[in-house]
Motif scaffolding. Structure first.
Motif, PDB file in Angstrom:
ATOM      1  N   THR A   1      19.511  14.843 -13.756  1.00 60.52           N
ATOM      2  CA  THR A   1      20.133  14.590 -15.063  1.00 60.52           C
ATOM      3  C   THR A   1      20.481  15.882 -15.798  1.00 60.52           C
ATOM      4  O   THR A   1      21.320  15.855 -16.696  1.00 60.52           O
ATOM      5  N   THR A   2      19.879  17.008 -15.422  1.00 63.44           N
ATOM      6  CA  THR A   2      20.258  18.270 -16.060  1.00 63.44           C
ATOM      7  C   THR A   2      21.661  18.705 -15.635  1.00 63.44           C
ATOM      8  O   THR A   2      22.288  19.501 -16.324  1.00 63.44           O
ATOM      9  N   TYR A   3      22.138  18.188 -14.505  1.00 63.89           N
ATOM     10  CA  TYR A   3      23.475  18.525 -14.017  1.00 63.89           C
ATOM     11  C   TYR A   3      24.497  17.433 -14.318  1.00 63.89           C
ATOM     12  O   TYR A   3      25.593  17.446 -13.777  1.00 63.89           O
TER      13      TYR A   3
ATOM     14  N   ASP B   1      26.579  15.176 -17.488  1.00 68.61           N
ATOM     15  CA  ASP B   1      26.915  15.238 -18.907  1.00 68.61           C
ATOM     16  C   ASP B   1      26.463  13.956 -19.607  1.00 68.61           C
ATOM     17  O   ASP B   1      25.774  13.122 -19.007  1.00 68.61           O
ATOM     18  N   ASP B   2      26.851  13.780 -20.858  1.00 66.54           N
ATOM     19  CA  ASP B   2      26.390  12.630 -21.635  1.00 66.54           C
ATOM     20  C   ASP B   2      26.951  11.303 -21.129  1.00 66.54           C
ATOM     21  O   ASP B   2      26.384  10.254 -21.409  1.00 66.54           O
ATOM     22  N   GLN B   3      28.028  11.355 -20.371  1.00 69.04           N
ATOM     23  CA  GLN B   3      28.602  10.134 -19.791  1.00 69.04           C
ATOM     24  C   GLN B   3      28.200   9.956 -18.334  1.00 69.04           C
ATOM     25  O   GLN B   3      28.827   9.206 -17.596  1.00 69.04           O
ATOM     26  N   GLN B   4      27.165  10.667 -17.913  1.00 73.53           N
ATOM     27  CA  GLN B   4      26.590  10.584 -16.563  1.00 73.53           C
ATOM     28  C   GLN B   4      27.558  11.025 -15.471  1.00 73.53           C
ATOM     29  O   GLN B   4      27.479  10.565 -14.343  1.00 73.53           O
ATOM     30  N   ARG B   5      28.466  11.932 -15.802  1.00 71.30           N
ATOM     31  CA  ARG B   5      29.354  12.516 -14.792  1.00 71.30           C
ATOM     32  C   ARG B   5      28.763  13.832 -14.314  1.00 71.30           C
ATOM     33  O   ARG B   5      28.125  14.556 -15.080  1.00 71.30           O
TER      34      ARG B   5
ATOM     35  N   LEU C   1      28.576  17.587 -13.560  1.00 71.62           N
ATOM     36  CA  LEU C   1      29.241  18.741 -14.151  1.00 71.62           C
ATOM     37  C   LEU C   1      29.892  19.583 -13.056  1.00 71.62           C
ATOM     38  O   LEU C   1      29.366  19.689 -11.948  1.00 71.62           O
TER      39      LEU C   1
ATOM     40  N   ILE D   1      30.584  25.195 -14.719  1.00 76.10           N
ATOM     41  CA  ILE D   1      29.582  24.998 -15.768  1.00 76.10           C
ATOM     42  C   ILE D   1      28.168  25.131 -15.193  1.00 76.10           C
ATOM     43  O   ILE D   1      27.304  25.780 -15.783  1.00 76.10           O
ATOM     44  N   THR D   2      27.916  24.516 -14.038  1.00 73.38           N
ATOM     45  CA  THR D   2      26.575  24.560 -13.455  1.00 73.38           C
ATOM     46  C   THR D   2      26.259  25.905 -12.824  1.00 73.38           C
ATOM     47  O   THR D   2      25.095  26.258 -12.683  1.00 73.38           O
TER      48      THR D   2
END
Length: 67
Positions: free
Chosen positions: A21-23, A25-29, A31, A35-36
């Motif tokens: 979940t750290t990788y 985003d707020d919509q569960q896509r 990243l 960005i990562t």
């Protein structure tokens, strides 16, 4: 020499939801790499782990929109 070449391969486990979940985003896509900052190999391993977790129902495919 680049730091990305020196970083070892990470072990992404599809049962470790906290790490996955750290990788996301707020919509569960998942990243993107820019960005990562993961290597290509690690990004592929992350993608496989997230997709496995979604198929097993550990992570949602979509998030309900709040209107």
């Amino acid at each position: 020499m680049s730091e990305q070449l020196e970083t070892p391969t990470k072990k992404f486990d599809f049962t470790d939801i906290q790490t996955l979940t750290t990788y996301l985003d707020d919509q569960q896509r998942i990243l993107p790499r820019r960005i990562t900052e993961l290597s290509i190999k690690n990004q592929r391993l992350l993608t496989k782990a997230v997709k496995r977790a979604r198929l097993l129902g550990l992570l949602p495919f979509t998030v309900q929109a709040e209107y």
